[in-house]
Design an enzyme around this catalytic site. Structure first.
Site, mmCIF file in Angstrom:
data_model
loop_
_atom_site.group_PDB
_atom_site.id
_atom_site.type_symbol
_atom_site.label_atom_id
_atom_site.label_comp_id
_atom_site.label_asym_id
_atom_site.label_seq_id
_atom_site.Cartn_x
_atom_site.Cartn_y
_atom_site.Cartn_z
ATOM 1 N N SER A 173 -4.507 93.243 75.962
ATOM 2 C CA SER A 173 -5.077 92.712 74.729
ATOM 3 C C SER A 173 -6.604 92.783 74.796
ATOM 4 O O SER A 173 -7.158 93.858 74.990
ATOM 5 C CB SER A 173 -4.574 91.282 74.506
ATOM 6 O OG SER A 173 -4.811 90.848 73.194
ATOM 7 N N ARG A 243 -4.729 78.184 66.290
ATOM 8 C CA ARG A 243 -3.824 78.600 67.369
ATOM 9 C C ARG A 243 -2.430 78.885 66.831
ATOM 10 O O ARG A 243 -1.778 79.850 67.250
ATOM 11 C CB ARG A 243 -3.763 77.508 68.436
ATOM 12 C CG ARG A 243 -2.783 77.782 69.567
ATOM 13 C CD ARG A 243 -3.136 79.032 70.339
ATOM 14 N NE ARG A 243 -2.326 79.157 71.548
ATOM 15 C CZ ARG A 243 -2.448 80.145 72.422
ATOM 16 N NH1 ARG A 243 -3.334 81.100 72.221
ATOM 17 N NH2 ARG A 243 -1.685 80.186 73.487
ATOM 18 N N ASP A 339 5.681 94.862 69.801
ATOM 19 C CA ASP A 339 4.325 94.341 69.627
ATOM 20 C C ASP A 339 3.752 94.844 68.306
ATOM 21 O O ASP A 339 3.433 96.024 68.166
ATOM 22 C CB ASP A 339 3.446 94.790 70.799
ATOM 23 C CG ASP A 339 2.035 94.218 70.751
ATOM 24 O OD1 ASP A 339 1.694 93.529 69.772
ATOM 25 O OD2 ASP A 339 1.265 94.478 71.703
ATOM 26 N N HIS A 372 3.882 90.841 71.513
ATOM 27 C CA HIS A 372 2.613 91.092 72.199
ATOM 28 C C HIS A 372 2.525 90.367 73.531
ATOM 29 O O HIS A 372 1.923 90.867 74.484
ATOM 30 C CB HIS A 372 1.465 90.654 71.285
ATOM 31 C CG HIS A 372 0.108 90.916 71.847
ATOM 32 N ND1 HIS A 372 -0.350 92.185 72.136
ATOM 33 C CD2 HIS A 372 -0.906 90.064 72.177
ATOM 34 C CE1 HIS A 372 -1.576 92.118 72.610
ATOM 35 N NE2 HIS A 372 -1.940 90.847 72.654
ATOM 36 N N ASP A 373 3.115 89.188 73.621
ATOM 37 C CA ASP A 373 3.042 88.393 74.853
ATOM 38 C C ASP A 373 3.871 88.963 75.997
ATOM 39 O O ASP A 373 3.880 88.393 77.088
ATOM 40 C CB ASP A 373 3.503 86.958 74.580
ATOM 41 C CG ASP A 373 2.349 86.051 74.189
ATOM 42 O OD1 ASP A 373 1.199 86.505 74.221
ATOM 43 O OD2 ASP A 373 2.613 84.880 73.852
#
Length: 410
Positions: A173, A243, A339, A372-373
């Site tokens: 990232s 967040r 992702d 994405h994580d």
């Protein structure tokens, strides 16, 4: 690692974690180095930053040749505690699955360095740091920071550690952006680079999501134009919303559906209210509230803006291949199928540019439903890809353990 200087237990509650985070921003438990007026940092925004501090952690041992150093970069809200417990939350390092003895980034073989980015809030100079000109926190008086600024500061850290050339630079990232910038700006100092779930520029969609988050922070009445430090408060609600919005982009539709679906939280009947009734709502509320205990709101503005400004091709007449022309660095580019924050198409753009520049590049797309994580989670195929690439780079650079050949023949 030095022991924290206060006695607050990071597990005892939100307020204690917030106090610990504030302490760590100005006096990190990790190693740190401060560069004085004789070594100012030139900034893309103009002018210089001096003095400034870089907080960092190391794992493993530097060999006599100083040739086994790997610089690992954290993502947006990470820190230098990649493989050691956070002094704020007490949780394991954010990449403890990847870094350690016998793991893909093997600390029996490599000397691993991870620094908190400039503009961050875990000990490197950021908006929560004390401005020597005023004796108060910088707040928004800190100049806007770019990824290039972060990398220039990191080169000074690497020089301070007496390392001329890095065995590898690795990041996912925003960390991948830093690794890319290193490889483009300092190719003679980078043997190999692993770029994970990243892009050569921030997309308009990503800029849009981050702007929503920044506006949420700045709309909080407790933000006080960035001077909330002087009021002894934090714009908790705004930062929590920021967040929550960002966290949605880190997950995939598949993972959200499999984890939460449309399940109600602690009920079998709708309450017909605006409380958090669904499990996914409760999950996002939890993510938001735990985040504000450990991260500085102004730092969130700075690091998201740094990602927005990142556009490597723009520095090379709009041609990304020019950034890598003539490079001897070996590259590994990794993406994940689910992702959508940094999709595979963005990784392919990097690969095509590397191919056009004649660089040595490997590319792997990992089949994963974690979004994405995924690069922060248990993904055996991903681990194998990183392990294989580093071992190949070992052999090319004379770091291979003699026992490896015997293992390969078995």
């Amino acid at each position: 690692m030095n022991s924290p200087t206060d006695s607050t237990d990071p597990q005892t509650g939100a307020k204690s974690r917030e106090e610990r985070a504030h302490h760590e921003a100005r006096s990190p438990s990790s190693r740190s180095v401060t560069f004085g007026a004789d070594k100012p940092l030139k900034l893309d925004a103009g002018g210089e930053l001096t003095p400034f501090t870089i907080a960092y952690e190391t794992y493993g041992h530097l060999n006599e040749e100083r040739s086994n150093a790997i610089l690992v970069f954290h993502a947006l809200t990470g820190d230098q505690y990649a493989a050691s417990p956070s002094p704020v939350t007490g949780k394991d390092g954010w990449w403890s699955t990847m870094i350690g003895a016998g793991k893909p980034i093997d600390t029996d073989r490599y000397f691993v360095i991870c620094s908190n980015v400039l503009g961050g809030c875990s000990g490197s100079t950021g908006p929560a740091s004390i401005n020597p000109a005023t004796g108060k926190a910088y707040g928004l008086d800190l100049p806007v920071i770019t990824v290039s600024d972060m990398v220039r500061a990191q080169t000074m850290l690497i020089d301070h550690l007496g390392i001329d050339k890095l065995f590898s630079v690795i990041g996912g990232s925003m960390g991948g952006m830093q690794a890319m910038q290193w490889a483009a700006s300092y190719p003679e100092r980078v043997n190999s680079a692993i770029l994970i779930a990243t892009a050569s520029h921030h997309s308009s969609q990503n800029i849009a999501f981050y702007e929503v988050g920044r506006q949420a922070v700045m709309a909080d009445l407790d933000w006080h134009g960035g001077r909330y430090y002087d009021h002894g408060i934090t714009p908790r609600k705004g930062l929590a919303v920021a967040r929550m919005a960002a966290h949605v982009t880190y997950m995939s539709e598949q993972s959200l559906q499999s984890k939460f679906g449309r399940n109600l939280q602690n009920s079998t009947e709708k309450a017909f209210s605006f409380d958090a009734e669904f499990e996914i709502e409760s999950y996002l509320h939890h993510q938001g509230m735990t985040f504000v205990d450990r991260f500085d709101a102004n730092s969130y503005l700075y690091v998201t803006r740094a990602m927005d400004y990142f556009d490597l091709a723009a520095d090379y007449d709009g041609q990304l291949a020019k950034a890598f022309m003539g490079t001897k660095t070996r590259f590994c580019v990794v993406s994940f199928t689910s992702d959508w924050h940094f999709p595979t198409a963005a990784s392919r753009t990097i690969v095509h540019a590397l191919n056009a520049a004649g660089a040595s590049v490997s590319f792997v797309e990992i089949d994963s439903d974690k979004g994405h994580d995924a690069f922060l989670l248990e993904e055996p195929e991903f681990f194998d890809a990183i392990n294989g690439f580093l071992h190949s780079a070992d052999r090319s650079n004379g770091l291979a353990d003699p026992s490896d050949d015997a293992k390969d023949r078995q």
